[in-house]
Design a protein around this motif. Sequence first.
Motif, PDB file in Angstrom:
ATOM      1  N   UNK A  67       0.836  -1.193   0.000  1.00  0.00           N
ATOM      2  CA  UNK A  67       0.000   0.000   0.000  1.00  0.00           C
ATOM      3  C   UNK A  67       0.873   1.246   0.000  1.00  0.00           C
ATOM      4  N   UNK A  68       1.902   1.266   0.826  1.00  0.00           N
ATOM      5  CA  UNK A  68       2.796   2.426   0.877  1.00  0.00           C
ATOM      6  C   UNK A  68       3.462   2.653  -0.484  1.00  0.00           C
ATOM      7  N   UNK A  69       3.978   1.586  -1.092  1.00  0.00           N
ATOM      8  CA  UNK A  69       4.622   1.720  -2.402  1.00  0.00           C
ATOM      9  C   UNK A  69       3.624   2.197  -3.458  1.00  0.00           C
ATOM     10  N   UNK A  70       2.409   1.693  -3.386  1.00  0.00           N
ATOM     11  CA  UNK A  70       1.372   2.103  -4.323  1.00  0.00           C
ATOM     12  C   UNK A  70       1.037   3.580  -4.146  1.00  0.00           C
ATOM     13  N   UNK A  71       0.924   4.014  -2.905  1.00  0.00           N
ATOM     14  CA  UNK A  71       0.639   5.424  -2.643  1.00  0.00           C
ATOM     15  C   UNK A  71       1.764   6.324  -3.152  1.00  0.00           C
ATOM     16  N   UNK A  72       2.987   5.846  -3.075  1.00  0.00           N
ATOM     17  CA  UNK A  72       4.114   6.610  -3.613  1.00  0.00           C
ATOM     18  C   UNK A  72       3.993   6.755  -5.129  1.00  0.00           C
ATOM     19  N   UNK A  73       3.591   5.689  -5.809  1.00  0.00           N
ATOM     20  CA  UNK A  73       3.399   5.748  -7.262  1.00  0.00           C
ATOM     21  C   UNK A  73       2.263   6.701  -7.627  1.00  0.00           C
ATOM     22  N   UNK A  74       1.167   6.657  -6.867  1.00  0.00           N
ATOM     23  CA  UNK A  74       0.060   7.584  -7.112  1.00  0.00           C
ATOM     24  C   UNK A  74       0.498   9.030  -6.917  1.00  0.00           C
ATOM     25  N   UNK A  75       1.332   9.260  -5.897  1.00  0.00           N
ATOM     26  CA  UNK A  75       1.836  10.612  -5.658  1.00  0.00           C
ATOM     27  C   UNK A  75       2.697  11.082  -6.824  1.00  0.00           C
ATOM     28  N   UNK A  76       3.545  10.188  -7.332  1.00  0.00           N
ATOM     29  CA  UNK A  76       4.381  10.544  -8.488  1.00  0.00           C
ATOM     30  C   UNK A  76       3.521  10.851  -9.709  1.00  0.00           C
ATOM     31  N   UNK A  77       2.452  10.081  -9.899  1.00  0.00           N
ATOM     32  CA  UNK A  77       1.549  10.349 -11.005  1.00  0.00           C
ATOM     33  C   UNK A  77       0.891  11.711 -10.830  1.00  0.00           C
ATOM     34  N   UNK A  78       0.443  12.008  -9.613  1.00  0.00           N
ATOM     35  CA  UNK A  78      -0.163  13.307  -9.341  1.00  0.00           C
ATOM     36  C   UNK A  78       0.806  14.457  -9.585  1.00  0.00           C
ATOM     37  N   UNK A  79       2.054  14.263  -9.150  1.00  0.00           N
ATOM     38  CA  UNK A  79       3.081  15.287  -9.390  1.00  0.00           C
ATOM     39  C   UNK A  79       3.298  15.491 -10.886  1.00  0.00           C
ATOM     40  N   UNK A  80       3.307  14.402 -11.615  1.00  0.00           N
ATOM     41  CA  UNK A  80       3.500  14.460 -13.065  1.00  0.00           C
ATOM     42  C   UNK A  80       2.324  15.164 -13.740  1.00  0.00           C
ATOM     43  N   UNK A  81       1.109  14.864 -13.301  1.00  0.00           N
ATOM     44  CA  UNK A  81      -0.072  15.543 -13.837  1.00  0.00           C
ATOM     45  C   UNK A  81       0.027  17.048 -13.603  1.00  0.00           C
ATOM     46  N   UNK A  82       0.410  17.407 -12.384  1.00  0.00           N
ATOM     47  CA  UNK A  82       0.539  18.823 -12.039  1.00  0.00           C
ATOM     48  C   UNK A  82       1.614  19.495 -12.892  1.00  0.00           C
ATOM     49  N   UNK A  83       2.766  18.852 -12.987  1.00  0.00           N
ATOM     50  CA  UNK A  83       3.865  19.429 -13.777  1.00  0.00           C
ATOM     51  C   UNK A  83       3.463  19.601 -15.239  1.00  0.00           C
ATOM     52  N   UNK A  84       2.762  18.624 -15.769  1.00  0.00           N
ATOM     53  CA  UNK A  84       2.329  18.697 -17.162  1.00  0.00           C
ATOM     54  C   UNK A  84       1.314  19.826 -17.358  1.00  0.00           C
ATOM     55  N   UNK A  85       0.348  19.924 -16.437  1.00  0.00           N
ATOM     56  CA  UNK A  85      -0.672  20.956 -16.554  1.00  0.00           C
ATOM     57  C   UNK A  85      -0.081  22.361 -16.418  1.00  0.00           C
ATOM     58  N   UNK A  86       1.024  22.474 -15.698  1.00  0.00           N
ATOM     59  CA  UNK A  86       1.688  23.776 -15.500  1.00  0.00           C
ATOM     60  C   UNK A  86       2.809  23.996 -16.508  1.00  0.00           C
ATOM     61  N   UNK A  87       2.855  23.163 -17.535  1.00  0.00           N
ATOM     62  CA  UNK A  87       3.849  23.285 -18.611  1.00  0.00           C
ATOM     63  C   UNK A  87       5.288  23.185 -18.117  1.00  0.00           C
ATOM     64  N   UNK A  88       5.504  22.425 -17.047  1.00  0.00           N
ATOM     65  CA  UNK A  88       6.855  22.224 -16.533  1.00  0.00           C
ATOM     66  C   UNK A  88       7.537  21.020 -17.168  1.00  0.00           C
ATOM     67  N   UNK A  89       6.727  20.139 -17.748  1.00  0.00           N
ATOM     68  CA  UNK A  89       7.272  19.013 -18.502  1.00  0.00           C
ATOM     69  C   UNK A  89       6.505  18.915 -19.816  1.00  0.00           C
ATOM     70  N   UNK A  90       7.126  18.267 -20.779  1.00  0.00           N
ATOM     71  CA  UNK A  90       6.488  18.118 -22.087  1.00  0.00           C
ATOM     72  C   UNK A  90       5.520  16.936 -22.065  1.00  0.00           C
TER      73      UNK A  90
END
Length: 163
Positions: A67-90
């Motif tokens: 569960x902890x490892x899964x939550x870490x992956x979800x957090x990384x996905x959320x961070x990636x979504x945020x970065x993409x929406x803010x044009x910080x990553x392509x």
Amino acid sequence: MQPLKKTYKPVYLDYVYEELLIFKDLEELPPAFHAVVKANLAFKTKLENFKQFIDCLSGDRCFSLWIWETEQLLQKSGDCLRDFAHDEITEQQFVEEHIALADRMLELANARVYEGHWEYGGSREADRQFHDLTELCRRIWTKESKAWITLAKVWKNCNPMAI
């Protein structure tokens, strides 16, 4: 045709606005973004139900680690979504990151066999009960791991060229 914004459910908007802190026009974002958000939300609900069930069952440490490892992956996905929406990553970086996250999620779901962490060596009756609990958790994981696999498939297929 209705604007896309009005078709979003409140949970979707709460997640995007409150958790991901994305305040731009959602219609500007590609379908891959929305597919990942929807998959993450559906999985979060499933994960919470799974956590509550496991806590009631045993509080088993092996599931807690998954569960902890899964939550870490979800957090990384959320961070990636945020970065993409803010044009910080392509868009390409967004896709590559989710493909890597999908591979890790599939590893969590497929490459592990539930072993259990109960202590054996008491009475025969206690050993039998621990064995039964371990077998029950193996069966639970066989059923529940399908949600992990489903999320990984969405992440792996977030390539906008494939949509």
